[in-house]
Write an enzyme that holds these catalytic residues in place. Structure first.
Site, PDB file in Angstrom:
ATOM      1  N   LYS A  16       5.033 -86.413  72.356  1.00 44.45           N
ATOM      2  CA  LYS A  16       6.832 -86.425  72.181  1.00 44.45           C
ATOM      3  C   LYS A  16       7.101 -87.170  73.663  1.00 44.45           C
ATOM      4  CE  LYS A  16       7.403 -81.978  71.495  1.00 44.45           C
ATOM      5  NZ  LYS A  16       5.942 -81.510  71.490  1.00 44.45           N
ATOM      6  N   ARG A  55      13.327 -76.008  69.111  1.00 48.75           N
ATOM      7  CA  ARG A  55      11.900 -75.606  68.626  1.00 48.75           C
ATOM      8  C   ARG A  55      11.931 -74.339  67.590  1.00 48.75           C
ATOM      9  NH1 ARG A  55       8.798 -77.667  73.651  1.00 48.75           N
ATOM     10  NH2 ARG A  55       6.616 -77.582  73.046  1.00 48.75           N
ATOM     11  N   ARG A  85      -5.248 -84.289  79.043  1.00 52.62           N
ATOM     12  CA  ARG A  85      -3.762 -84.350  79.595  1.00 52.62           C
ATOM     13  C   ARG A  85      -3.992 -84.029  81.042  1.00 52.62           C
ATOM     14  NH1 ARG A  85       1.642 -82.511  76.205  1.00 52.62           N
ATOM     15  NH2 ARG A  85       1.099 -80.554  76.884  1.00 52.62           N
ATOM     16  N   ARG A 137      -2.271 -78.618  83.417  1.00 50.72           N
ATOM     17  CA  ARG A 137      -1.275 -77.686  83.134  1.00 50.72           C
ATOM     18  C   ARG A 137      -2.023 -76.357  82.641  1.00 50.72           C
ATOM     19  NH1 ARG A 137       3.396 -80.024  79.333  1.00 50.72           N
ATOM     20  NH2 ARG A 137       3.065 -77.835  78.555  1.00 50.72           N
ATOM     21  N   ARG A 153      -0.365 -71.980  70.939  1.00 53.66           N
ATOM     22  CA  ARG A 153       0.795 -73.203  71.081  1.00 53.66           C
ATOM     23  C   ARG A 153       0.498 -73.866  69.554  1.00 53.66           C
ATOM     24  NH1 ARG A 153      -0.046 -76.540  76.177  1.00 53.66           N
ATOM     25  NH2 ARG A 153       1.933 -77.469  75.309  1.00 53.66           N
TER      26      ARG A 153
END
Ligand code: ADP
Ligand code: ZN
Length: 210
Positions: free
Chosen positions: A13, A88, A123, A156, A167
């Site tokens: 996103k 969300r 990531r 992260r 998640r």
């Protein structure tokens, strides 16, 4: 144009938000980034959000709705914006409606669950400016260093494999119902996430037109 980007964590996103931001010259607004900035600055809101975020859970609706209200009131949103990571939950979407915000298009970036975990492990994010990278798909020019500001690239905390599964579960339970919510309004478009970012970007830009 007022846009929403939907999709699982790690679907890309943020990357697509940047692409649209450049193409249409409207701001990309990421609630995740705003919360991380607040956290880095040690604000009360940031501290309140931290435990939820680290656990892979959603930050309470009233907190993020407050963030969005404040952000959308700024001048740069006058000609439109891209919401990356908001709404969300159904109550968050209803809050947008209640604010009188008319969304033109919702782009849902679909990536199968099996691929998400692998993507998330690669990531990396800049410790200083928050720019995001991917070891495989969007590598920085120099290993471990941010192209934009020379800051250190880190993983992260909520990208740790254990948290990613939580998640994903949160996404399916709380966020995925938004597809139906916006499909009923006739403004949902699905984009299948591709192996190459440029291919996904082409599909995203096309989805803005039809
Ligand atoms: P990703 O797109 O990779 O899931 P984000 O940076 O958008 O990551 O969000 C990271 C975390 O920030 C979420 O897991 C959640 O804890 C919090 N967050 C961001 N946006 C929202 C939102 N709209 N509602 C509730 N929590 C949010
Ligand atoms: Zn940086």
């Amino acid at each position: 144009m007022k846009l929403i980007l939907l999709g699982a964590p790690g679907a890309g996103k943020g990357t697509q938000a940047e692409v649209i931001c450049k193409a249409l010259n409207i701001p990309a607004i990421s609630t995740g980034n705003i919360i991380r900035e607040a956290l880095a600055q040690g604000t009360e809101m940031g501290l309140k959000a931290k435990s939820f975020m680290d656990a892979g859970q959603l930050v309470p609706d009233d907190v993020v709705i407050g963030i969005i209200k404040e952000r959308l009131a700024k001048d740069d949103c006058a000609n439109g914006f891209i919401l990356d990571g908001f709404p969300r939950t159904i109550p968050q979407a209803e809050a947008l409606d209640a604010m009188g915000v008319i969304i033109d298009r919702v782009i849902d970036i679909e990536v199968p669950d099996e691929k998400i975990a692998a993507r998330m492990s690669g990531r990396r994010v800049c410790k200083d400016c928050g720019s995001s990278y991917h070891l495989e798909y969007k590598a920085p020019k120099a290993e471990g260093i941010c192209d934009a500001c020379d800051g250190e690239l880190i993983q992260r905390k909520d990208d740790a494999p254990e948290t990613v599964l939580d998640r994903l579960a949160v996404y399916h339970k709380q966020t995925e119902p938004l597809k139906d919510f916006y499909s009923k309004k006739g403004i949902l478009r699905i984009v299948e996430g591709q192996e190459e970012i440029a291919d996904t970007s082409a599909l995203t830009l096309k989805a803005l037109e039809d």
